[in-house]
Motif scaffolding. Structure first.
Motif, short mmCIF file in Angstrom:
data_model
loop_
_atom_site.label_atom_id
_atom_site.label_comp_id
_atom_site.label_asym_id
_atom_site.label_seq_id
_atom_site.Cartn_x
_atom_site.Cartn_y
_atom_site.Cartn_z
N GLU A 22 47.69 59.41 40.99
CA GLU A 22 49.04 59.94 40.82
C GLU A 22 49.44 59.98 39.35
O GLU A 22 50.13 60.90 38.90
N ALA A 23 48.97 59.00 38.58
CA ALA A 23 49.37 58.91 37.18
C ALA A 23 48.56 59.84 36.29
O ALA A 23 49.10 60.46 35.37
N PHE A 24 47.25 59.93 36.56
CA PHE A 24 46.37 60.63 35.62
C PHE A 24 45.60 61.80 36.24
O PHE A 24 45.00 62.59 35.51
N GLY A 25 45.56 61.87 37.55
CA GLY A 25 44.90 62.99 38.20
C GLY A 25 43.39 62.90 38.28
O GLY A 25 42.74 63.81 38.77
N ASN A 26 42.81 61.81 37.77
CA ASN A 26 41.36 61.66 37.86
C ASN A 26 40.99 60.18 37.84
O ASN A 26 41.85 59.31 37.69
N SER A 27 39.72 59.88 37.99
CA SER A 27 39.26 58.49 37.96
C SER A 27 37.90 58.43 37.29
O SER A 27 37.18 59.42 37.20
N TRP A 28 37.56 57.23 36.81
CA TRP A 28 36.28 57.00 36.16
C TRP A 28 35.31 56.20 37.01
O TRP A 28 34.11 56.36 36.91
N SER A 29 35.86 55.31 37.84
CA SER A 29 35.02 54.39 38.60
C SER A 29 35.54 54.23 40.01
O SER A 29 36.73 54.45 40.27
N PRO A 30 34.67 53.85 40.96
CA PRO A 30 35.14 53.64 42.33
C PRO A 30 36.05 52.43 42.43
O PRO A 30 35.93 51.47 41.65
N ALA A 31 36.96 52.47 43.39
CA ALA A 31 37.90 51.36 43.58
C ALA A 31 37.18 50.06 43.93
O ALA A 31 37.67 48.97 43.64
N ASP A 32 35.99 50.18 44.54
CA ASP A 32 35.22 48.99 44.91
C ASP A 32 34.92 48.11 43.71
O ASP A 32 34.79 46.89 43.85
N LYS A 33 34.81 48.72 42.54
CA LYS A 33 34.54 47.94 41.32
C LYS A 33 35.66 46.93 41.08
O LYS A 33 35.41 45.77 40.75
N GLY A 34 36.92 47.38 41.24
CA GLY A 34 38.05 46.49 41.06
C GLY A 34 38.17 45.47 42.17
O GLY A 34 38.49 44.30 41.93
N ALA A 35 37.89 45.89 43.40
CA ALA A 35 37.97 44.96 44.53
C ALA A 35 36.95 43.84 44.39
O ALA A 35 37.25 42.68 44.71
N GLN A 36 35.77 44.17 43.92
CA GLN A 36 34.72 43.15 43.80
C GLN A 36 35.08 42.08 42.78
O GLN A 36 34.84 40.89 43.01
N ILE A 37 35.68 42.48 41.66
CA ILE A 37 36.03 41.45 40.67
C ILE A 37 37.19 40.59 41.19
O ILE A 37 37.24 39.38 40.91
N LEU A 38 38.09 41.16 41.97
CA LEU A 38 39.15 40.35 42.57
C LEU A 38 38.55 39.33 43.54
O LEU A 38 38.96 38.17 43.57
N PHE A 39 37.60 39.77 44.32
CA PHE A 39 36.89 38.86 45.25
C PHE A 39 36.23 37.73 44.47
O PHE A 39 36.39 36.55 44.81
N ASP A 40 35.51 38.08 43.42
CA ASP A 40 34.77 37.07 42.64
C ASP A 40 35.73 36.08 41.98
O ASP A 40 35.50 34.87 42.01
N LEU A 41 36.79 36.60 41.35
CA LEU A 41 37.73 35.71 40.67
C LEU A 41 38.47 34.80 41.66
O LEU A 41 38.87 33.69 41.31
N ALA A 42 38.61 35.26 42.88
CA ALA A 42 39.32 34.47 43.89
C ALA A 42 38.48 33.33 44.44
O ALA A 42 38.98 32.22 44.63
N VAL A 43 37.19 33.57 44.67
CA VAL A 43 36.41 32.57 45.42
C VAL A 43 35.04 32.23 44.83
O VAL A 43 34.43 31.23 45.25
N SER A 44 34.54 33.00 43.88
CA SER A 44 33.19 32.71 43.38
C SER A 44 33.13 31.43 42.55
O SER A 44 34.02 31.17 41.73
N ASP A 45 32.07 30.66 42.75
CA ASP A 45 31.86 29.44 41.95
C ASP A 45 31.66 29.77 40.48
O ASP A 45 31.86 28.91 39.62
N ASN A 46 31.26 31.00 40.19
CA ASN A 46 31.01 31.39 38.79
C ASN A 46 32.27 31.32 37.94
O ASN A 46 32.19 31.20 36.72
N HIS A 47 33.43 31.38 38.59
CA HIS A 47 34.69 31.38 37.84
C HIS A 47 35.49 30.09 38.02
O HIS A 47 36.60 29.97 37.51
N GLN A 48 34.91 29.13 38.72
CA GLN A 48 35.60 27.86 38.94
C GLN A 48 35.75 27.10 37.62
O GLN A 48 34.81 27.02 36.83
N GLY A 49 36.93 26.57 37.38
CA GLY A 49 37.16 25.78 36.18
C GLY A 49 37.52 26.59 34.95
O GLY A 49 37.81 26.03 33.90
#
Length: 265
Positions: free
Chosen positions: A199-226
């Motif tokens: 709606e804002a720009f009329g195009n996209s560069w990357s799939p939405a899954d890219k953003g969803a995956q980092i939210l998943f990782d930051l929420a529960v992955s041990d890689n980001h603990q601490g």
């Protein structure tokens, strides 16, 4: 199993992250502005994930009174919150300001998550290793306190960029104030294929899954603990430097002071 609340999760990366977190067996609380849409998405997430531990809350985050009511409903229904993902955001809006005369981007993207998080700290502190994930952006611009207070009008692009820098600055502040809570600000990716970006720009560069995956990782992955008080740049796929103002204590102090004045009105 973690209890996870995601604001703005009836579409876009919030919805996709909710589905993946539900598939992983977590109890997910969705949020939306419309009860009809929220109910449909809850049913969809349950069906898609096979997880029945999905529920939700309704509130228009452009109205801070509704945010306060939302907090009461959450506290009344949840005894502990492991992860809060402040994902809700706006760019284009039918009207520029809310009924209080504040820029909608400043309210939804910044003031609402600050208010919501501060009131839910008691639930987060009941968790073993709580996390707060705040949705920033590659678009960050110096915060004009007159814009924040509704005394000056700027373009949608400027208001959006200022709101995202404000949220990032506050994230670093919160990390210092609450050392037992992991707080991360994240740019989920530039121009992801979401309704807001299209709606804002009329195009996209990357799939939405890219953003969803980092939210998943930051929420529960041990890689980001601490890890706390950091900025994750998903365009680079790593932690990196945010805007210089994020590292300026006096500017953060001025922002926090102005923010509390607005929220206490």
């Amino acid at each position: 199993m973690k209890k996870i609340l995601i604001t703005g999760s009836t579409d876009g990366i919030g919805k996709l992250a909710a589905i993946e977190l539900a598939r992983a067996g977590h109890q997910v609380y969705l949020h939306g502005r419309s009860m009809d849409k929220l109910s449909k998405i809850i049913s969809e997430v349950k069906a898609t994930s096979g997880n029945k531990n999905i529920s939700g809350f309704v509130a228009d985050l452009s109205d801070l009174n509704q945010v306060k009511q939302l907090e009461k409903e959450i506290i009344g229904q949840i005894d502990v919150l492991d992860v809060l993902i402040n994902n809700a955001g706006v760019y284009n809006t039918p009207t520029a300001t809310n009924t209080d005369g504040l820029d909608l981007r400043m309210v939804v993207n910044y003031l609402a998550p600050v208010l919501l998080t501060e009131e839910l700290l008691s639930l987060l502190k009941q968790a073993d290793k709580p996390r707060v994930v705040n949705l920033s952006s590659a678009a960050q611009a110096p915060v004009n306190l007159d814009v924040l207070a509704g005394n000056k009008t700027v373009s949608e692009q400027q208001a959006y960029a200022q709101s995202k820098l404000a949220l990032t600055m506050w994230s670093f502040h919160l990390a210092l104030q609450e050392p037992d809570i992991n707080v991360i600000a994240v740019n989920p990716g530039s121009l992801l294929n979401t309704k807001m970006a299209l709606e804002a720009f009329g195009n996209s560069w990357s799939p939405a899954d890219k953003g969803a995956q980092i939210l998943f990782d930051l929420a529960v992955s041990d890689n980001h603990q601490g890890i706390t008080g950091k900025y994750f740049d998903n365009d680079q796929g790593s932690y990196g430097d945010a805007h210089p103002d994020v590292y300026n204590p006096s500017k953060i102090e001025n922002l926090i002071s102005a923010t509390q004045t607005l929220l206490n009105q």
